[in-house]
Design a protein around this motif. Structure first.
Motif, PDB file in Angstrom:
ATOM      1  N   GLN A 286       5.943 -26.151   4.022  1.00  0.00           N
ATOM      2  CA  GLN A 286       7.103 -25.474   3.433  1.00  0.00           C
ATOM      3  C   GLN A 286       6.705 -24.690   2.187  1.00  0.00           C
ATOM      4  N   GLN A 287       5.922 -25.300   1.330  1.00  0.00           N
ATOM      5  CA  GLN A 287       5.541 -24.643   0.087  1.00  0.00           C
ATOM      6  C   GLN A 287       4.656 -23.421   0.353  1.00  0.00           C
ATOM      7  N   VAL A 288       3.697 -23.552   1.254  1.00  0.00           N
ATOM      8  CA  VAL A 288       2.781 -22.448   1.553  1.00  0.00           C
ATOM      9  C   VAL A 288       3.527 -21.287   2.201  1.00  0.00           C
ATOM     10  N   GLU A 289       4.334 -21.589   3.217  1.00  0.00           N
ATOM     11  CA  GLU A 289       5.016 -20.521   3.948  1.00  0.00           C
ATOM     12  C   GLU A 289       6.115 -19.858   3.120  1.00  0.00           C
ATOM     13  N   ALA A 290       6.660 -20.566   2.137  1.00  0.00           N
ATOM     14  CA  ALA A 290       7.640 -19.950   1.240  1.00  0.00           C
ATOM     15  C   ALA A 290       6.962 -19.078   0.193  1.00  0.00           C
ATOM     16  N   MET A 291       5.726 -19.412  -0.134  1.00  0.00           N
ATOM     17  CA  MET A 291       4.988 -18.663  -1.147  1.00  0.00           C
ATOM     18  C   MET A 291       4.425 -17.354  -0.603  1.00  0.00           C
ATOM     19  N   LEU A 292       3.937 -17.375   0.634  1.00  0.00           N
ATOM     20  CA  LEU A 292       3.215 -16.225   1.184  1.00  0.00           C
ATOM     21  C   LEU A 292       4.030 -14.928   1.219  1.00  0.00           C
ATOM     22  N   PRO A 293       5.309 -14.941   1.647  1.00  0.00           N
ATOM     23  CA  PRO A 293       6.037 -13.667   1.672  1.00  0.00           C
ATOM     24  C   PRO A 293       6.097 -12.976   0.314  1.00  0.00           C
ATOM     25  N   LYS A 294       6.209 -13.751  -0.750  1.00  0.00           N
ATOM     26  CA  LYS A 294       6.301 -13.154  -2.081  1.00  0.00           C
ATOM     27  C   LYS A 294       4.944 -12.613  -2.544  1.00  0.00           C
ATOM     28  N   LEU A 295       3.868 -13.316  -2.200  1.00  0.00           N
ATOM     29  CA  LEU A 295       2.541 -12.873  -2.630  1.00  0.00           C
ATOM     30  C   LEU A 295       2.051 -11.682  -1.819  1.00  0.00           C
ATOM     31  N   VAL A 296       2.123 -11.798  -0.488  1.00  0.00           N
ATOM     32  CA  VAL A 296       1.528 -10.780   0.383  1.00  0.00           C
ATOM     33  C   VAL A 296       2.235  -9.443   0.226  1.00  0.00           C
ATOM     34  N   SER A 297       3.563  -9.462   0.193  1.00  0.00           N
ATOM     35  CA  SER A 297       4.294  -8.194   0.076  1.00  0.00           C
ATOM     36  C   SER A 297       3.997  -7.501  -1.245  1.00  0.00           C
ATOM     37  N   ALA A 298       3.822  -8.263  -2.313  1.00  0.00           N
ATOM     38  CA  ALA A 298       3.533  -7.659  -3.621  1.00  0.00           C
ATOM     39  C   ALA A 298       2.104  -7.123  -3.689  1.00  0.00           C
TER      40      ALA A 298
ATOM     41  N   LYS B   2      -6.813  -2.671   8.516  1.00  0.00           N
ATOM     42  CA  LYS B   2      -5.845  -3.779   8.659  1.00  0.00           C
ATOM     43  C   LYS B   2      -5.788  -4.599   7.367  1.00  0.00           C
ATOM     44  N   PHE B   3      -5.632  -3.869   6.265  1.00  0.00           N
ATOM     45  CA  PHE B   3      -5.702  -4.462   4.933  1.00  0.00           C
ATOM     46  C   PHE B   3      -4.722  -5.612   4.770  1.00  0.00           C
ATOM     47  N   ARG B   4      -3.481  -5.402   5.188  1.00  0.00           N
ATOM     48  CA  ARG B   4      -2.466  -6.439   4.980  1.00  0.00           C
ATOM     49  C   ARG B   4      -2.837  -7.740   5.684  1.00  0.00           C
ATOM     50  N   GLU B   5      -3.328  -7.636   6.911  1.00  0.00           N
ATOM     51  CA  GLU B   5      -3.645  -8.846   7.672  1.00  0.00           C
ATOM     52  C   GLU B   5      -4.790  -9.619   7.033  1.00  0.00           C
ATOM     53  N   HIS B   6      -5.814  -8.919   6.564  1.00  0.00           N
ATOM     54  CA  HIS B   6      -6.936  -9.618   5.925  1.00  0.00           C
ATOM     55  C   HIS B   6      -6.489 -10.283   4.614  1.00  0.00           C
ATOM     56  N   VAL B   7      -5.674  -9.582   3.832  1.00  0.00           N
ATOM     57  CA  VAL B   7      -5.177 -10.164   2.584  1.00  0.00           C
ATOM     58  C   VAL B   7      -4.254 -11.340   2.881  1.00  0.00           C
TER      59      VAL B   7
ATOM     60  N   ARG C  69      -4.344 -13.435   5.382  1.00  0.00           N
ATOM     61  CA  ARG C  69      -5.118 -14.609   5.757  1.00  0.00           C
ATOM     62  C   ARG C  69      -5.868 -15.187   4.565  1.00  0.00           C
ATOM     63  N   ALA C  70      -6.374 -14.315   3.682  1.00  0.00           N
ATOM     64  CA  ALA C  70      -7.051 -14.804   2.481  1.00  0.00           C
ATOM     65  C   ALA C  70      -6.077 -15.543   1.566  1.00  0.00           C
ATOM     66  N   GLU C  71      -4.856 -15.015   1.437  1.00  0.00           N
ATOM     67  CA  GLU C  71      -3.853 -15.673   0.596  1.00  0.00           C
ATOM     68  C   GLU C  71      -3.436 -17.020   1.188  1.00  0.00           C
ATOM     69  N   LYS C  72      -3.339 -17.083   2.512  1.00  0.00           N
ATOM     70  CA  LYS C  72      -2.994 -18.363   3.139  1.00  0.00           C
ATOM     71  C   LYS C  72      -4.112 -19.376   2.947  1.00  0.00           C
TER      72      LYS C  72
ATOM     73  N   THR D 176      -8.285 -10.209 -10.386  1.00  0.00           N
ATOM     74  CA  THR D 176      -9.535 -10.821  -9.938  1.00  0.00           C
ATOM     75  C   THR D 176      -9.871 -10.545  -8.480  1.00  0.00           C
ATOM     76  N   PHE D 177      -8.920  -9.990  -7.715  1.00  0.00           N
ATOM     77  CA  PHE D 177      -9.111  -9.869  -6.276  1.00  0.00           C
ATOM     78  C   PHE D 177      -8.869  -8.449  -5.775  1.00  0.00           C
ATOM     79  N   ILE D 178      -7.630  -7.948  -5.937  1.00  0.00           N
ATOM     80  CA  ILE D 178      -7.266  -6.654  -5.350  1.00  0.00           C
ATOM     81  C   ILE D 178      -7.942  -5.497  -6.079  1.00  0.00           C
ATOM     82  N   GLU D 179      -7.847  -5.472  -7.402  1.00  0.00           N
ATOM     83  CA  GLU D 179      -8.419  -4.344  -8.150  1.00  0.00           C
ATOM     84  C   GLU D 179      -9.933  -4.242  -7.984  1.00  0.00           C
ATOM     85  N   PRO D 180     -10.696  -5.334  -8.125  1.00  0.00           N
ATOM     86  CA  PRO D 180     -12.140  -5.215  -7.863  1.00  0.00           C
ATOM     87  C   PRO D 180     -12.446  -4.794  -6.427  1.00  0.00           C
ATOM     88  N   LEU D 181     -11.642  -5.233  -5.472  1.00  0.00           N
ATOM     89  CA  LEU D 181     -11.860  -4.880  -4.072  1.00  0.00           C
ATOM     90  C   LEU D 181     -11.660  -3.381  -3.840  1.00  0.00           C
ATOM     91  N   VAL D 182     -10.560  -2.830  -4.381  1.00  0.00           N
ATOM     92  CA  VAL D 182     -10.284  -1.401  -4.213  1.00  0.00           C
ATOM     93  C   VAL D 182     -11.311  -0.557  -4.957  1.00  0.00           C
TER      94      VAL D 182
END
Length: 537
Positions: A90-102, A140-145, A147-150, A499-505
């Protein structure tokens, strides 16, 4: 659940002559030296992770999948309540929509020039933005991110590999051609008989292939990723080395034959490596996740008869200045199929962490911080159900010497039990209602989890807390709870951005400048009317 044990490799020291030689980044490595280093460092990394973190990953799978082993009443085969409680899920699946979309909203990314100098620079910056966002979409940037966030939420760390790859683009064009079919003579009022030709339109398909270079992103399972045990931050670039161990099909390895830098052995050698497959403890860890779902899958087993589909364990060893690919299990340098300087100039892996533990790479996960409360709730709920089962079907006492078959003592509608003195010969046990307030403890446990993770029931899960919450009675109370959750999520998003998105881009931008074909970039600019006037340089 008991899992099979895997053999942990033992590190072998380098020969004395090699131990005394410190190679500079520009020095070449012989295949024998590369083989000795990668085999030894792989053993160090595997041994450390087996003892320190593989059990955590298996435990996280058990919690996320809410596995609860079947329990039985002592001395019987009568099942007890064995319900799983999905607290971590419950905690993981409730967290992911807020993190991944942002994190993956590329239209909100802000690009800036190193030296802003006017409208033309702004247009150049816009061109870079359009190029990078299109490339991210293609990878497929969103899908890789996602899965990494999960992985971050479940295991503590999520890993993405980035780099440059050569690919073949296929262009399909159609051309209309008019072909004469027949010629007829037709009368004309002034010219007399004139020839008229009938035509038929035919279409010709043209297929053209062109080799290009583009960036790539790949999610890497944390179970396949081995960090330098001495790395003291969540940034892989701070490590001395990292290792990725994956299974590759024999045909994939053979396809590398002839590629720059690769020295792939012959087919017979690949066949022998695929049949005498080497395993690792990560295979046991992956196997466990299916066992917790009451399935059986062995990642080291090939489910095919096709020799080209049989797999070989490949250990990819990466330092800032060198990359080595080793076929795990080979006893000599012939198993080193790639031994070249690292063309990227850095460790090309990027990671995100849920709750970093200072001075360590492996971070805490939602599974780590919620484990105690999930197991408590599971125990309380199952104990309550067991007590209700006893109250509905209480044990029966009978006086010794009374011959009543055991099946007659079980309760059932209309059943007749014959005894001489019912009041004294047969009695039902009284069950104390000990767990009638179990929901109070469950509610307290749920509140503790919410305070730990910041994922509140009403704001993130969409349901009110069990047992009630007085803060839900007013709009101010609801907004306060929602605001607290948003602040906690904002903190996680900002950490991942830095620490993750900006260095990656930024890495992708740098790889474009370093490897992308200028002609390919110029062609892309000409396709967009906004950038036709820009100088490709």
């Amino acid at each position: 659940m008991a899992l099979p044990d895997a053999v942990v490799p033992t590190p072998e020291p380098l020969p004395q002559a090699d131990q005394r030689q410190i190679k500079a980044p520009t020095e070449s490595w012989t295949k024998q030296y590369a083989f000795q280093v990668v085999r030894s460092d792989w053993a160090y990394a595997e041994s450390y992770r087996v003892n320190a973190h593989d059990w955590r990953y298996r435990n996280a799978d058990e919690l996320y999948l809410a596995w609860a082993g079947q329990q039985y009443w002592e001395g019987t085969r009568v099942p007890r309540s064995s319900l799983g409680v999905y607290v971590v899920f419950q905690q993981v699946e409730a967290m992911l929509p807020k993190l991944v979309s942002a994190l993956t909203a590329t239209d909100q990314y802000h690009f800036t020039a190193d030296k802003p100098s006017g409208p033309e620079t702004d247009l150049i910056t816009l061109a870079w933005r359009e190029l990078i966002t299109k490339q991210l979409s293609e990878t497929k940037f969103r899908e890789h991110v996602r899965r990494a966030e999960k992985s971050k939420a479940v295991y503590g760390n999520g890993v993405i590999e980035a780099g440059i790859e050569q690919y073949e683009e296929e262009y399909i064009n159609f051309e209309a051609i008019s072909v004469p079919t027949r010629t007829m003579m037709m009368p004309h009022p002034m010219l007399g008989q004139i020839p008229v030709t009938d035509t038929e339109t035919k279409y010709k398909r043209q297929i053209r292939k062109e080799k290009k270079i583009r960036p790539y992103l790949r999610y890497v399972s944390v179970k396949d990723f081995y960090m330098d045990p001495n790395c003291e931050s969540t940034n892989p670039q701070d490590a001395g080395y990292v290792i990725k161990r994956v299974y590759m099909r024999a045909e994939q390895i053979k396809a590398l034959r002839g590629q720059p830098g690769f020295e792939v052995p012959d087919d017979d050698y690949l066949y022998r490596m695929s049949t005498a497959k080497s395993t690792a403890n990560q295979d046991v860890t992956k196997l466990g996740s299916e066992l917790f779902r009451y399935n059986m899958w062995n990642p080291a087993q090939d489910y095919t008869s096709d020799p080209s589909q049989k797999r070989i364990a490949v250990v990819e060893y990466t330092k800032a200045n060198r990359k080595i690919w080793w076929l795990q299990g080979s006893e000599g340098e012939e198993g080193v199929i790639y031994n070249q300087p690292n063309k990227y100039g850095c460790i090309n892996y990027f990671s995100c962490a849920y709750a970093d533990v200072l001075d360590r790479w492996n971070a805490l996960s939602v599974s780590d911080v919620s484990e105690g409360d999930q197991r408590l709730q599971q125990a309380l709920i199952n104990s309550r159900i067991d007590e209700i089962a006893l109250a509905i079907h209480p044990p029966t006492y009978k006086r010794r010497g009374i011959t009543v078959p055991w099946y007659q003592l079980k309760r059932a509608p209309g059943r007749v039990v014959e005894v001489e003195n019912p009041e004294n010969d047969i009695k039902q046990a009284e069950i104390a209602n000990v767990t009638q307030q179990a929901f109070v403890e469950v509610t307290a446990s749920e509140n503790r989890v919410q305070k730990t993770t910041g994922i509140t029931d009403l704001a993130a899960l969409g349901t009110p807390s069990s047992g009630g919450n007085s803060a839900n009675r007013t709009a101010t109370g609801v907004n306060t709870q929602a605001g607290a959750t948003q602040d906690r999520m904002k903190y996680l998003v900002e950490n991942d951005e830095d620490t993750f998105i900006e260095p990656l881009v930024n890495f992708i931008i740098r790889m474009n400048r370093k490897f992308m074909d200028p002609k390919q970039a110029a062609t892309w600019l000409q396709l967009d009317p906004r950038f036709k006037q820009l100088d490709p340089v």
